[in-house]
Design an enzyme around this catalytic site. Structure first.
Site, PDB file in Angstrom:
ATOM      1  CG  HIS A  27       8.203   1.640  -0.964  1.00  0.00           C
ATOM      2  ND1 HIS A  27       8.367   0.266  -0.881  1.00  0.00           N
ATOM      3  CD2 HIS A  27       8.446   1.954  -2.272  1.00  0.00           C
ATOM      4  CE1 HIS A  27       8.682  -0.224  -2.061  1.00  0.00           C
ATOM      5  NE2 HIS A  27       8.750   0.782  -2.931  1.00  0.00           N
ATOM      6  CG  ASN A  39      12.881  -1.131  -2.744  1.00  0.00           C
ATOM      7  OD1 ASN A  39      12.979  -2.226  -3.294  1.00  0.00           O
ATOM      8  ND2 ASN A  39      11.964  -0.249  -3.098  1.00  0.00           N
ATOM      9  CB  CYS A  82      10.298   2.755  -5.271  1.00  0.00           C
ATOM     10  SG  CYS A  82       8.660   3.125  -5.931  1.00  0.00           S
TER      11      CYS A  82
END
Length: 245
Positions: free
Chosen positions: A202, A222, A220
């Site tokens: 994301h 990035n 996550c």
């Protein structure tokens, strides 16, 4: 002679009746497979080469072997797994061929879908890069930041499960209270889910300074806003992302 023929014919009729009765009894004992509620990918979908095929039944399945035998996906090798007593998942061995049409038959249902051109991505957690391979194009190498120590991004190959233009990231979903120094509740953009446990690729404008240099996320991947938007516009559900050191 006539009496002998009558006896032979009568014996044959009795044998046929017995066989038919036995067959009927056996058929009623065998468990039935519940009708298919849905097949994913749905008819007409275009998906990535790592997309699994999911068959959902309307009721719990007791004879799983029989249910698996009712699913046909051409001659492509793959394996079955059950995520619940109603949901059967078939995963191809390796990847499905790109730009190919597939027909899935499952019991009383059928679905046709296509694979895309074969886009894939590689997340190198040591080099802090996220590289996207689009057939016919030069690889796009983007600086990235992955999971920090103690919150490492899992290693493996993960098909993109879903895409979200905007999404709420809530630390409570991964066991971190909002009042914890590590807690967060924020709106994310251009997100692609990789795991049911909450790992996404994301946009992360807050970590641009670390992208390409250090791993600082909670697991996550990035990316800078412009890179994340480009990937969101390029990727399909089912495209594989491989993460490694």
């Amino acid at each position: 002679m006539r009496n002998m023929i009558r006896h032979v014919l009568l014996a044959a009729v009795i044998a046929l009746i017995a066989a038919a009765t036995t067959g009927t009894a056996a058929a009623t004992v065998a468990p039935r497979i519940a009708p298919v509620a849905s097949i994913s990918p749905a008819g007409g979908a275009v998906v990535g080469i790592a997309h699994p095929v999911t068959v959902r039944f309307t009721a719990p399945v007791t004879d799983r072997t029989r249910a698996e035998r009712s699913v046909h996906i051409g001659t492509y090798p793959g394996t079955f797994s059950w995520t619940s007593d109603r949901e059967l998942v078939w995963t191809a061995t390796g990847y499905l061929p790109a730009d190919t049409r597939f027909t899935v038959y499952a019991g009383n249902a059928r679905a046709d879908f296509r694979t895309d051109g074969g886009t894939s991505a590689d997340a190198d957690m040591s080099a802090h890069t996220f590289t996207v391979f689009v057939p016919g194009q030069a690889p796009r190498v983007m600086p990235a930041s992955m999971g920090k120590p103690g919150r490492e991004t899992p290693v493996g190959t993960f098909p993109v499960m879903e895409k979200d233009r905007t999404i709420i990231f809530d630390s409570r979903t991964i066991g971190i209270p909002l009042d914890d120094p590590e807690g967060y509740y924020l709106t994310g953009e251009f997100a692609e889910r990789l795991t049911s446990g909450g790992v996404f690729v994301h946009s992360a404008p807050w970590s641009v300074g670390d992208q390409g240099n250090a791993n600082v996320s909670h697991g996550c991947i990035n990316l800078a806003p412009a890179d994340a938007e480009w990937y969101y516009d390029t990727v399909s559900v089912g495209d594989p992302v491989t993460t490694h050191w």
